[in-house]
Design a protein around this motif. Sequence first.
Motif, mmCIF file in Angstrom:
data_model
loop_
_atom_site.group_PDB
_atom_site.id
_atom_site.type_symbol
_atom_site.label_atom_id
_atom_site.label_comp_id
_atom_site.label_asym_id
_atom_site.label_seq_id
_atom_site.Cartn_x
_atom_site.Cartn_y
_atom_site.Cartn_z
ATOM 1 N N GLU A 128 56.187 -24.501 -9.934
ATOM 2 C CA GLU A 128 56.409 -24.357 -7.715
ATOM 3 C C GLU A 128 57.081 -26.060 -7.751
ATOM 4 N N LEU A 129 57.345 -25.997 -6.235
ATOM 5 C CA LEU A 129 58.635 -27.281 -5.873
ATOM 6 C C LEU A 129 57.660 -27.751 -4.949
ATOM 7 N N TYR A 130 57.565 -29.287 -5.165
ATOM 8 C CA TYR A 130 56.509 -30.361 -4.632
ATOM 9 C C TYR A 130 57.735 -31.195 -3.889
ATOM 10 N N ALA A 131 56.876 -30.935 -2.618
ATOM 11 C CA ALA A 131 58.132 -32.332 -1.413
ATOM 12 C C ALA A 131 56.685 -32.868 -1.006
ATOM 13 N N GLN A 132 57.165 -34.378 -1.058
ATOM 14 C CA GLN A 132 55.716 -35.333 -0.678
ATOM 15 C C GLN A 132 55.688 -35.145 0.936
ATOM 16 N N SER A 133 54.797 -34.398 1.597
ATOM 17 C CA SER A 133 55.298 -33.808 2.945
ATOM 18 C C SER A 133 53.305 -34.458 3.395
ATOM 19 N N ARG A 134 54.232 -35.244 4.808
ATOM 20 C CA ARG A 134 52.780 -35.208 5.846
ATOM 21 C C ARG A 134 51.601 -33.963 6.143
ATOM 22 N N GLY A 135 52.817 -33.090 6.860
ATOM 23 C CA GLY A 135 52.431 -32.065 7.449
ATOM 24 C C GLY A 135 52.720 -30.726 6.924
ATOM 25 N N GLY A 136 53.002 -30.550 5.449
ATOM 26 C CA GLY A 136 53.294 -29.369 5.145
ATOM 27 C C GLY A 136 54.498 -28.154 5.292
ATOM 28 N N LEU A 137 54.207 -27.639 4.518
ATOM 29 C CA LEU A 137 56.519 -26.572 4.770
ATOM 30 C C LEU A 137 55.818 -25.536 5.164
ATOM 31 N N ARG A 138 56.475 -25.372 6.157
ATOM 32 C CA ARG A 138 56.046 -24.718 7.248
ATOM 33 C C ARG A 138 57.918 -23.413 6.964
ATOM 34 N N THR A 139 58.743 -23.435 6.800
ATOM 35 C CA THR A 139 59.609 -22.889 6.859
ATOM 36 C C THR A 139 60.745 -23.140 5.162
ATOM 37 N N VAL A 140 61.272 -21.810 4.544
ATOM 38 C CA VAL A 140 61.989 -21.968 3.822
ATOM 39 C C VAL A 140 63.500 -21.112 3.487
ATOM 40 N N ALA A 141 64.129 -20.920 2.825
ATOM 41 C CA ALA A 141 65.555 -20.911 3.110
ATOM 42 C C ALA A 141 65.967 -20.763 1.990
ATOM 43 N N PHE A 142 67.106 -20.038 1.185
ATOM 44 C CA PHE A 142 68.133 -19.970 0.595
ATOM 45 C C PHE A 142 69.216 -19.955 0.545
ATOM 46 N N SER A 143 70.085 -20.737 0.310
ATOM 47 C CA SER A 143 71.997 -20.460 0.306
ATOM 48 C C SER A 143 72.260 -19.610 -0.291
ATOM 49 N N PRO A 144 73.182 -19.067 0.512
ATOM 50 C CA PRO A 144 73.739 -17.949 0.140
ATOM 51 C C PRO A 144 74.740 -17.490 -1.713
ATOM 52 N N ASP A 145 74.365 -18.521 -2.574
ATOM 53 C CA ASP A 145 74.909 -17.680 -3.948
ATOM 54 C C ASP A 145 73.292 -18.326 -4.308
ATOM 55 N N ALA A 146 72.206 -18.326 -3.622
ATOM 56 C CA ALA A 146 71.145 -18.664 -4.583
ATOM 57 C C ALA A 146 70.658 -19.511 -5.053
ATOM 58 N N THR A 147 71.431 -20.219 -5.549
ATOM 59 C CA THR A 147 71.204 -21.547 -5.766
ATOM 60 C C THR A 147 70.995 -23.450 -5.224
ATOM 61 N N THR A 148 70.707 -23.087 -4.225
ATOM 62 C CA THR A 148 69.918 -23.754 -3.482
ATOM 63 C C THR A 148 68.603 -23.094 -2.504
ATOM 64 N N LEU A 149 67.616 -23.861 -2.185
ATOM 65 C CA LEU A 149 66.597 -23.587 -1.330
ATOM 66 C C LEU A 149 66.005 -24.860 -0.242
ATOM 67 N N ALA A 150 66.488 -24.753 0.611
ATOM 68 C CA ALA A 150 65.984 -25.858 1.437
ATOM 69 C C ALA A 150 64.637 -25.293 2.326
ATOM 70 N N ALA A 151 63.933 -26.230 2.209
ATOM 71 C CA ALA A 151 61.931 -26.522 2.703
ATOM 72 C C ALA A 151 62.010 -26.884 4.318
ATOM 73 N N GLY A 152 61.688 -26.616 5.354
ATOM 74 C CA GLY A 152 60.965 -27.514 6.272
ATOM 75 C C GLY A 152 59.785 -27.685 6.430
ATOM 76 N N ASP A 153 59.645 -29.283 6.598
ATOM 77 C CA ASP A 153 58.148 -30.082 6.219
ATOM 78 C C ASP A 153 57.868 -30.051 8.243
ATOM 79 N N GLY A 154 56.380 -30.301 8.121
ATOM 80 C CA GLY A 154 55.693 -29.989 9.995
ATOM 81 C C GLY A 154 56.386 -30.948 9.992
ATOM 82 N N ASP A 155 56.555 -32.284 9.567
ATOM 83 C CA ASP A 155 57.171 -33.793 9.525
ATOM 84 C C ASP A 155 57.777 -34.169 9.804
#
Length: 926
Positions: free
Chosen positions: A496-523
């Motif tokens: 699992e991936l853990y982010a120090q978030s105050r509002g919880g994670l709401r959205t995710v997206a992969f880069s075109p080469d599938a090597t990077t994952l971005a996650a958007g926080d509630g804050d």
Amino acid sequence: MADRTTEYDAFISYSHAWDREVAHALHRALQNFGRPWYRPRSLKLFRDETNLTASPHLWRDIEQGLRRSRWLVVMASPAAAASPWVRREIAWWLTHRSADTLLLAWTDGTLAWDPERASFDWSRTDALPREEMATAFVDEPRWVDLRWLRDPEQTRSDPRLLDSVAQFVAPLTGRSKDALIGDHVRQRRRNRHWLQATLSILTVLLLTAVAGGVTAYQQRNHARAQTLVAQSRQLVAEASSISDTHPDLARQLMVQAYRFAPTAEAVGALVESFAMPRIVPSRGSVRAAAYSSRGLLVVADRSVHLFDAGRPDPPVTLDVGKRRVTAAAFSPDGQLLALGSADGRIHLLEMTDGGRPRRAATVPGPAVGTEILTLVLTSGGRLVVMTVKGGAILDVRDPTRTRTVAGLSEASVATSPDGDLLATARADGRLWLWDLSGGGRPRQVAALTAPPGSNERTPQRAAFSPDGQTLAVAGKDSRVRLWDVTAPARPVARPELYAQSRGGLRTVAFSPDATTLAAGDGDGTIALWDVSDPPRPRPGARLTGHTATVHTLAFSPDGHTLASVGVEHTGSSALRLWSVSGTERTSAFTVLPTSGSSTPSFSADGRLLAAGGLPTTVWRVEDPRTAHLTTTVETVPVNGQAAAFGPDGHTLFSGLPVKAWDLSDPANARDLTPGTIRTWGASDIAVHPELPLLAVATRVGDAVELWNVGDRERPARLARLDSLDTSAQALAFSSDGSLLAAPAHEGGSVQLWKVTGHSRPTHAGEVPTTDRVKATALAFVPGHRTLLLGDESGTITLWDVSDPGRPVRRGASTRHTGAVSGASFHPGGELAATSGQDGRIRLWNVADPRRPVEVTSLSNGGFYPAASVSFSPDGRLLAAGGDRGLRLWTVDPAGILRRLCAESTGISRDEWAEYLPDRPYDPPCA
């Protein structure tokens, strides 16, 4: 003196604008001629205007001027001959005065005297009125030819003007022309002598006064300059602190900082400014955004806009009705665009070759009147639609004949790019995988334990990787769960991936080469992870700036821009564009997919760039935002090759033996040396600045060879210099071409060779290194014999080698922590770039070689070890080449300033008062 002064009056009459300059030149000359011996008491100018009404008051003023004058000067021209005012003045003068006191200044047209008739030849004369002048003169009158004064190239310094004025003044004063000129010249000479004596005295007094004044002035200017430098540095620091939260204001402060003083901090901030997020202007809150595979970005606020985020072209506004668009998706091939509205309708648009969408159809969604939350277009021509009340799968292979494949009662959270897998969430906290292959109804294949909140109908709560092998699901517990779904019936949980978030994670997206994952926080925070090795994911950068929920994320097709939609400090949602490389932010303008670490080489005009070496690729970079590959040239398969453009700018050389390609037509490289066969390449090539001469470092053996490439089709080896190191970017010609520098293979010194014509170089001296540390990178300052030396300890040193036999050490820095792998100078000579094994690319201000000042350490998407660097000949770009591709930075301050102003709104009066309270409002981009 007074008894010799003669006073005279003259009335000068001219007609229309084209005689104005001539009349005024004559007027000034008459006023100044012979002063103080001959001074006019009154000189009156009268200009005729054809639009003047013949009022009695005007004529009364003219007549008073004529009565007070002893002489009448008429500017003779066709315009004057046709003027009723000039004719009336002449008639009055001939009635009340003698024709002997009428003088003619010939400015245009024709004047011809007929001595047999004792009158003007009126068949040719058009510069005087015949009726008034036919019987005025018995003998040929006096006139002065001033037509040459009409030429704009003439000035009052023309000696003909003195002669002409003297011809007028002579009858006015009763003295001969020669006597007048002699007196005038003698008086001017006396005046000059008197002036020179006066100036000598004043100069002594002035120097005495200025001696103290200059010191005070210099001190005051120095104090002012220091104040501006301090303010510039302060603004850079303040801009850096708000660069993410208020990027528009930060851009304005950076421009003002450079405006105050181009300090090292200001220059570094400009070069690094591309790493700042760009807020795309919108009208109201942004509801949806999506990238196409062609690089187009669709943005929905109150309207729908389509634009290329990498170009300054204005966006195209799409007509999709009055209801707001709430979801958008492109098909994987970029040919179809689907837009979902708040009223539940779906607009399908086909993308034409010209980039303008064409409406194909508008179809109802699964729940009419219900807002559409999510749209996914798959490669199989299926459209997955989700609303708050359920969803559906539509077949849109023919947009004009869409049909419903299946309904979805559960919350659809993700669909694989090929459309074969669907992930849905239930209220009981479980995720289900569905098999959509075969074109039939969905078939359940597996159940997964869902993270908290995954059943909420939130767009992009989950995402499949572009290859369809990984499923990522965000949770309210600030974790991202990953599953390997290569075998959908047997999904395998990943760390699992853990982010120090105050509002919880709401959205995710992969880069075109599938090597990077971005996650958007509630804050409002965006976290990046490196998932190239799924069992061992690594955290990357955290992007801050949104103040609340990030609800949309999308990578550009090249993976170097991340688009995010989230809440701003204004309370509305906005679209931000982040420049990224992998999991890190980057200030590089462009990242090009090259292989190999050979030194980048620009053509002489800066339009082409050769890089890589495995193989050598040639790129067109007039506009770095749209850099594209033009050709690939033959390489040496074993270990690559160095390549460099020759002095003519369109021939590319590589070695060894040296081969040449004609790139006059960049898309069709022509091999000029087809018979040359190589088994080994060259590690570095230095090009002589004036002669068709190359210095080539061999990959095998410790030697540097000099090649004559005057005949491009038959390069010839001139000499071989042995016992030299042959690492990349360790060869350098001085800017005048008279010296060649190369590190010795042993002993740590740098050997200097004198280069003359096409003869063998002669040894001229050597530059020592501290503790016999090996030199690893060399570069000469343009226009000087100053050598920058980088060594394996990470030290850079500047040496004056004006006398090669006695080099003088100037300054040094130890900012690199590993061997320096590359060095290059900007054409202006005050900016240098170095790269090293520590992965850092550093810019230096070397205006004072005794104190090199680091301008910035470039952010380039993480560490970039063993890169080589090169500036373009026009100074616009810095290129860095290495195993992680080729990166380009914009280093032209003027171009960066224009971009910063174009990308930001102007600073307001209140913002100015907050950051510059002691200065009047003067916005930098106004």
